[in-house]
Write an enzyme that holds these catalytic residues in place. Structure first.
Site, PDB file in Angstrom:
ATOM      1  N   THR A 125       1.832   6.819   0.443  1.00 11.72           N
ATOM      2  CA  THR A 125       0.864   5.765   0.129  1.00 11.72           C
ATOM      3  C   THR A 125       0.715   5.566  -1.378  1.00 11.72           C
ATOM      4  O   THR A 125       0.981   6.489  -2.156  1.00 11.72           O
ATOM      5  CB  THR A 125      -0.517   6.136   0.710  1.00 11.72           C
ATOM      6  OG1 THR A 125      -1.417   5.053   0.551  1.00 11.72           O
ATOM      7  CG2 THR A 125      -1.112   7.355   0.047  1.00 11.72           C
ATOM      8  N   THR A 175      -4.209   7.397   8.636  1.00  9.15           N
ATOM      9  CA  THR A 175      -4.264   6.327   7.648  1.00  9.15           C
ATOM     10  C   THR A 175      -5.701   5.849   7.601  1.00  9.15           C
ATOM     11  O   THR A 175      -6.434   5.956   8.583  1.00  9.15           O
ATOM     12  CB  THR A 175      -3.316   5.169   8.017  1.00  9.15           C
ATOM     13  OG1 THR A 175      -3.397   4.151   7.028  1.00  9.15           O
ATOM     14  CG2 THR A 175      -3.660   4.562   9.371  1.00  9.15           C
ATOM     15  N   GLY A 176      -6.102   5.328   6.447  1.00  7.90           N
ATOM     16  CA  GLY A 176      -7.467   4.841   6.359  1.00  7.90           C
ATOM     17  C   GLY A 176      -8.156   5.339   5.114  1.00  7.90           C
ATOM     18  O   GLY A 176      -7.500   5.705   4.125  1.00  7.90           O
ATOM     19  N   THR A 179      -1.881   3.357   4.226  1.00  6.19           N
ATOM     20  CA  THR A 179      -0.912   4.459   4.249  1.00  6.19           C
ATOM     21  C   THR A 179      -0.012   4.394   5.462  1.00  6.19           C
ATOM     22  O   THR A 179      -0.488   4.115   6.564  1.00  6.19           O
ATOM     23  CB  THR A 179      -1.686   5.785   4.379  1.00  6.19           C
ATOM     24  OG1 THR A 179      -2.630   5.851   3.359  1.00  6.19           O
ATOM     25  CG2 THR A 179      -0.758   6.989   4.365  1.00  6.19           C
ATOM     26  N   ARG A 209      -7.483   9.703  -8.931  1.00  8.39           N
ATOM     27  CA  ARG A 209      -7.973   9.937  -7.570  1.00  8.39           C
ATOM     28  C   ARG A 209      -6.791  10.237  -6.637  1.00  8.39           C
ATOM     29  O   ARG A 209      -5.809   9.514  -6.597  1.00  8.39           O
ATOM     30  CB  ARG A 209      -8.729   8.701  -7.081  1.00  8.39           C
ATOM     31  CG  ARG A 209      -9.260   8.771  -5.649  1.00  8.39           C
ATOM     32  CD  ARG A 209      -8.314   8.146  -4.647  1.00  8.39           C
ATOM     33  NE  ARG A 209      -8.934   7.964  -3.332  1.00  8.39           N
ATOM     34  CZ  ARG A 209      -8.268   7.599  -2.256  1.00  8.39           C
ATOM     35  NH1 ARG A 209      -6.970   7.372  -2.317  1.00  8.39           N
ATOM     36  NH2 ARG A 209      -8.881   7.449  -1.106  1.00  8.39           N
ATOM     37  N   SER A 232       0.818  -1.212   0.000  1.00  6.24           N
ATOM     38  CA  SER A 232       0.000   0.000   0.000  1.00  6.24           C
ATOM     39  C   SER A 232       0.849   1.260   0.000  1.00  6.24           C
ATOM     40  O   SER A 232       0.318   2.364   0.166  1.00  6.24           O
ATOM     41  CB  SER A 232      -0.894   0.003   1.238  1.00  6.24           C
ATOM     42  OG  SER A 232      -0.095  -0.249   2.385  1.00  6.24           O
TER      43      SER A 232
HETATM   44  N1  GLY Z   1      -5.333   7.102   3.218  1.00  7.32           N
HETATM   45  C1  GLY Z   1      -4.945   6.691   1.953  1.00  7.32           C
HETATM   46  C2  GLY Z   1      -5.944   6.850   0.920  1.00  7.32           C
HETATM   47  O1  GLY Z   1      -7.126   6.758   1.143  1.00  7.32           O
HETATM   48  O2  GLY Z   1      -5.548   7.080  -0.194  1.00  7.32           O
END
Ligand code: GLY
Length: 325
Positions: free
Chosen positions: A187, A220-221, A169, A197, A50
């Site tokens: 990330t 993160t998330g 991330t 995106r 990731s």
């Molecule tokens: N937190 C990483 C993402 O949603 O791209």
């Protein structure tokens, strides 16, 4: 007066980053240098699917990286969004901070900037990440995939959404021996995302925020949800109002959940780590969305050579399931 260095990193795999980050601090490097070194370690680890090299690609099979770095002394910040074919994106973000009058570069022009700064063109797919992409692609019809690129309905989520563990991330916080703070995020973003995106990680105030007068935070998330609540900025502002780092993370996540329909809660996870200027630190995550209960969210902290894994608090809309630190 010298300060005891502290380094924090999200996730179980953050232990290695925390070890490298703390060592850099211990050896007298700045908080910014420690953040960059720790970020690079994870970015170059193909086993972390990731972040950086080996990160899972977008719906078109291209790995698009987001990264940012921020300095607590002066709010200096740099970030890159949708950076392709380039390794060590947090270092590119630092060059943006140090060598341009801007904060953020995106897409092809971020890549061109990286080339000018000496970052060579690189393949970011590993055999494993290519194979996972091909397996996922087989689950999509042509119209599902075309729908990523075309037309006014392209905001409709593809099926299936990335699994919850496909957007892990690494968020980083450092306090150096001079009392300076810095934070970072890096990330590959959500797996199979719509090309172009950009998530929360490179957005100052969302994926990360720091102010030497107060403290710092990183997240993160599920970035598409977290960025709508400017979560890292909120954590720092709550610390300014007197909440501890743990309390500030908990309150921010509860706010995030309160603003979302309950039926969506199982679809995303969010987690935060934070450090106060005096070195007190903490972290919390939402209970749903990341993992099954037997795989709860963890994060690493280092105040000595060997980092420890923490299981902060797990926050639901109504309650905090577990409170540590
Ligand atoms: N937190 C990483 C993402 O949603 O791209």
């Amino acid at each position: 007066m010298p300060v005891e260095p502290v380094f924090l990193a999200t996730w179980r795999f953050g232990v290695d980053a925390a070890r490298v980050g703390w060592k850099a601090l211990h050896d007298g490097h700045s908080a910014l240098d420690a953040i960059e070194a720790a970020g690079n370690l994870t970015e170059e680890d193909p086993a972390v699917n990731s972040v950086g090299y080996g990160g899972l690609p977008n719906a078109a099979g291209e790995v698009e990286l987001d990264a940012a770095i921020m300095n607590g002394a002066d709010h200096a910040a740099g970030s890159v969004g949708g950076l392709c074919r380039t390794r060590r994106p947090i270092s590119v973000a630092r060059r943006v901070m140090e060598k341009t009058p801007h904060v953020m570069l995106v897409g092809d022009n971020a890549m061109l900037f990286a080339r000018k700064e000496g970052f060579p063109e690189a393949n970011l797919l590993t055999d494993e990440s290519r194979q996972r992409y091909e397996e996922w692609r087989k689950t999509q019809t042509d119209s599902d995939v075309a729908h990523f690129d075309l037309g006014p309905t392209s905001h409709v989520p593809p099926k299936p959404l990335a699994t919850p563990d496909d957007h892990d991330t690494i968020g980083l916080c450092a306090l150096d021996a001079h009392g300076n703070l810095a934070v970072g995020c890096t990330t590959s973003g959500m797996a199979w995302k719509v090309p172009g995106r950009v998530g929360d990680s490179p957005i100052i105030g969302s994926g990360l925020y720091v102010d030497n007068e107060i403290g710092g935070a990183a997240g993160t998330g599920h970035g598409d949800e977290m960025m709508k609540a400017c979560v890292s900025y909120r954590v720092v502002m709550l610390m300014e109002r007197g909440l501890t780092p743990t309390e500030a993370c908990v309150e921010t996540l509860r706010y995030l959940l309160r603003k979302r329909p309950p039926k969506l809660h199982n679809h995303y996870g969010a987690a935060l780590i934070a450090i106060r200027k005096d070195g007190l630190y903490g972290g919390a995550s939402t209970y749903s969305g990341f993992h099954a209960p037997d795989r709860l969210w963890q994060w690493a902290s280092a105040t000595s050579e060997e980092p420890v894994l923490n299981e902060g608090c797990y926050v639901t809309r109504e309650t905090t399931l577990k409170m540590l630190g």
